[in-house]
Design a protein around this motif. Structure first.
Motif, short mmCIF file in Angstrom:
data_model
loop_
_atom_site.label_atom_id
_atom_site.label_comp_id
_atom_site.label_asym_id
_atom_site.label_seq_id
_atom_site.Cartn_x
_atom_site.Cartn_y
_atom_site.Cartn_z
N TRP A 39 0.97 -1.29 0.03
CA TRP A 39 0.40 -0.14 -0.26
C TRP A 39 0.61 0.97 -0.10
N ALA A 40 1.97 0.97 0.18
CA ALA A 40 2.87 2.32 0.62
C ALA A 40 3.12 3.17 -0.79
N GLU A 41 3.18 2.42 -2.25
CA GLU A 41 3.30 3.02 -3.31
C GLU A 41 2.11 3.95 -3.56
N ASP A 42 1.24 3.91 -2.71
CA ASP A 42 -0.39 5.12 -3.16
C ASP A 42 0.16 6.49 -2.52
N PHE A 43 1.52 6.66 -1.90
CA PHE A 43 1.69 7.72 -0.85
C PHE A 43 2.85 8.23 -1.49
N SER A 44 3.04 9.36 -1.15
CA SER A 44 4.38 9.99 -1.25
C SER A 44 5.64 9.78 -0.33
N MET A 86 -6.40 3.30 11.99
CA MET A 86 -6.40 2.58 11.59
C MET A 86 -7.84 2.33 10.76
N VAL A 87 -8.79 3.41 11.26
CA VAL A 87 -10.39 2.93 10.25
C VAL A 87 -9.94 3.46 8.22
N GLY A 88 -8.96 4.94 8.29
CA GLY A 88 -7.81 5.38 7.47
C GLY A 88 -7.48 3.94 6.95
N ALA A 89 -6.81 2.98 7.72
CA ALA A 89 -5.74 2.15 6.75
C ALA A 89 -7.04 1.61 6.63
#
Length: 126
Positions: A39-44, A86-89
């Motif tokens: 999932w880290a690919e989706d974030f800067s 955790m809801v955001g995750a």
């Protein structure tokens, strides 16, 4: 129940201190290469550092205010912050069809919610 809340807070603090420290210490490429961190690919890179810092700060906020008896009201606020995190995750993982990670997020959210409920409600620090 006070001991149970301390144990839960300690476990959550350990988990989020490790997870946040990893996000702060490692570059985005190394994080994204990990099987559980795709999932880290989706974030800067900057956003990953912010997420890591929030995790470390909430881990500290679960323990130190009460242990040092300096504004212990911060403990349930830190726990509530972890619930939101955790809801955001879970939302992020749902968008990526990562159901196993959603389950982990929900378990951590429930544990943090128990700490927030206990410390806001019937078992505050006195």
């Amino acid at each position: 129940m006070n001991i149970v809340l301390w144990i839960l807070a300690g476990l959550l603090a350990a988990v989020f201190l490790a997870a946040g420290g990893m996000k702060l210490a490692q570059p985005k490429e190394k994080l994204a290469a990990s099987p559980n961190m795709a999932w880290a690919e989706d974030f800067s890179p900057a956003m990953l550092k912010v997420i890591g810092a929030v995790e470390v700060l909430t881990a500290v906020g679960l323990i130190l205010p009460a242990a040092l008896d300096i504004v212990p009201a911060l403990v349930p606020l830190a726990a509530a912050g972890l619930v939101l995190l955790m809801v955001g995750a879970a939302i992020t993982h749902a968008r990526r069809d990562e159901s196993r990670s959603i389950a982990t997020n929900l378990v951590l959210a429930v544990l943090a919610a128990v700490v927030a409920w206990g410390r806001f409600g019937p078992y505050p620090f006195t």
